[in-house]
Design a protein around this motif. Sequence first.
Motif, PDB file in Angstrom:
ATOM      1  N   SER A  79     -39.752  71.019  19.361  1.00 53.44           N
ATOM      2  CA  SER A  79     -40.493  69.707  18.900  1.00 53.44           C
ATOM      3  C   SER A  79     -42.129  69.927  18.150  1.00 53.44           C
ATOM      4  O   SER A  79     -42.063  69.357  17.338  1.00 53.44           O
ATOM      5  N   LEU A  83     -42.552  68.824  14.585  1.00 57.75           N
ATOM      6  CA  LEU A  83     -43.517  67.783  14.257  1.00 57.75           C
ATOM      7  C   LEU A  83     -44.534  68.369  13.566  1.00 57.75           C
ATOM      8  O   LEU A  83     -45.299  67.265  12.419  1.00 57.75           O
ATOM      9  N   ARG A  87     -45.961  66.324  10.062  1.00 56.33           N
ATOM     10  CA  ARG A  87     -47.728  66.204   9.854  1.00 56.33           C
ATOM     11  C   ARG A  87     -48.062  66.651   8.818  1.00 56.33           C
ATOM     12  O   ARG A  87     -48.802  66.043   8.126  1.00 56.33           O
ATOM     13  N   HIS A  90     -47.028  64.155   5.785  1.00 56.14           N
ATOM     14  CA  HIS A  90     -47.074  62.878   6.158  1.00 56.14           C
ATOM     15  C   HIS A  90     -45.677  62.245   5.673  1.00 56.14           C
ATOM     16  O   HIS A  90     -45.806  61.211   4.934  1.00 56.14           O
ATOM     17  N   HIS A  94     -46.342  56.068  10.673  1.00 55.44           N
ATOM     18  CA  HIS A  94     -46.795  56.377  11.919  1.00 55.44           C
ATOM     19  C   HIS A  94     -45.546  55.802  13.075  1.00 55.44           C
ATOM     20  O   HIS A  94     -45.432  56.509  13.963  1.00 55.44           O
ATOM     21  N   GLU A  95     -45.183  54.518  12.611  1.00 58.48           N
ATOM     22  CA  GLU A  95     -44.159  54.214  13.460  1.00 58.48           C
ATOM     23  C   GLU A  95     -42.711  54.968  13.500  1.00 58.48           C
ATOM     24  O   GLU A  95     -42.123  55.260  14.527  1.00 58.48           O
ATOM     25  N   GLU A  96     -42.435  55.583  12.451  1.00 59.78           N
ATOM     26  CA  GLU A  96     -41.242  56.573  12.415  1.00 59.78           C
ATOM     27  C   GLU A  96     -41.289  57.842  13.064  1.00 59.78           C
ATOM     28  O   GLU A  96     -40.821  58.229  13.745  1.00 59.78           O
ATOM     29  N   PHE A  97     -42.711  58.162  12.985  1.00 52.23           N
ATOM     30  CA  PHE A  97     -43.266  59.527  13.700  1.00 52.23           C
ATOM     31  C   PHE A  97     -43.087  59.252  15.048  1.00 52.23           C
ATOM     32  O   PHE A  97     -42.800  60.277  15.837  1.00 52.23           O
ATOM     33  N   LYS A  98     -43.759  58.248  15.554  1.00 50.81           N
ATOM     34  CA  LYS A  98     -43.481  58.121  16.977  1.00 50.81           C
ATOM     35  C   LYS A  98     -42.146  57.853  17.716  1.00 50.81           C
ATOM     36  O   LYS A  98     -41.696  58.415  18.528  1.00 50.81           O
ATOM     37  N   GLU A  99     -41.299  57.441  16.836  1.00 54.57           N
ATOM     38  CA  GLU A  99     -39.759  57.229  17.281  1.00 54.57           C
ATOM     39  C   GLU A  99     -39.110  58.562  17.056  1.00 54.57           C
ATOM     40  O   GLU A  99     -38.503  58.923  18.162  1.00 54.57           O
ATOM     41  N   GLN A 101     -40.758  61.524  17.487  1.00 54.45           N
ATOM     42  CA  GLN A 101     -41.071  62.106  18.855  1.00 54.45           C
ATOM     43  C   GLN A 101     -40.645  61.652  20.090  1.00 54.45           C
ATOM     44  O   GLN A 101     -40.109  62.494  21.050  1.00 54.45           O
ATOM     45  N   GLU A 102     -40.339  60.264  20.367  1.00 49.63           N
ATOM     46  CA  GLU A 102     -39.556  59.857  21.473  1.00 49.63           C
ATOM     47  C   GLU A 102     -38.036  60.469  21.430  1.00 49.63           C
ATOM     48  O   GLU A 102     -37.503  60.554  22.534  1.00 49.63           O
TER      49      GLU A 102
END
Length: 178
Positions: A79, A83, A87, A90, A94-99, A101-102
Amino acid sequence: MSDYILCQVKRASLPFYVENISKNIYSIEELCYYFYKNIYLIDESIINERLCNWLKDELGLSKLYEKLYRILEKEEGTSAFILAIFREIHYLSHEEFKELQEKIAQIEVQPEDLRKKLKADYLVEYQMYANAVSEYRKILSRKGPGKLGASFYASILNNMGADYARMFLYKEAADCLW
């Protein structure tokens, strides 16, 4: 993710070879695309020093090389490694990155046999049937009573049988389905 990604970093003259699916990768954007679309195929055959060296030598990403090498040394896990690459350029919103991560967090808590099955299923999508059968065999060799249930292991044998049939190995396919 948008339909087109403009490459921000130079293309490599020597590609990074992804063994799982027999593909060459020439840019960090291609690498991110591969990671994003094939999350279950990411393993130690990709997350290693060879990738770090390729990023430094071929793409000139020395700072990223140092970050990734530290992550490998500290054994922070897949992970953190993935990530850090996302990063760096880029690649995702931001939303896709959070998804992402989840999704990675969900994958990390799944039983290993389930992750291996999903990896093998991805390999089938790339028509890498021998690699998929190899993954299925690893699962069956570790099979323990009560881990994921008889129906899970029956689905492994079914998938193996289908893959053998796709490779025209009908006796092996019949053995799996029997």
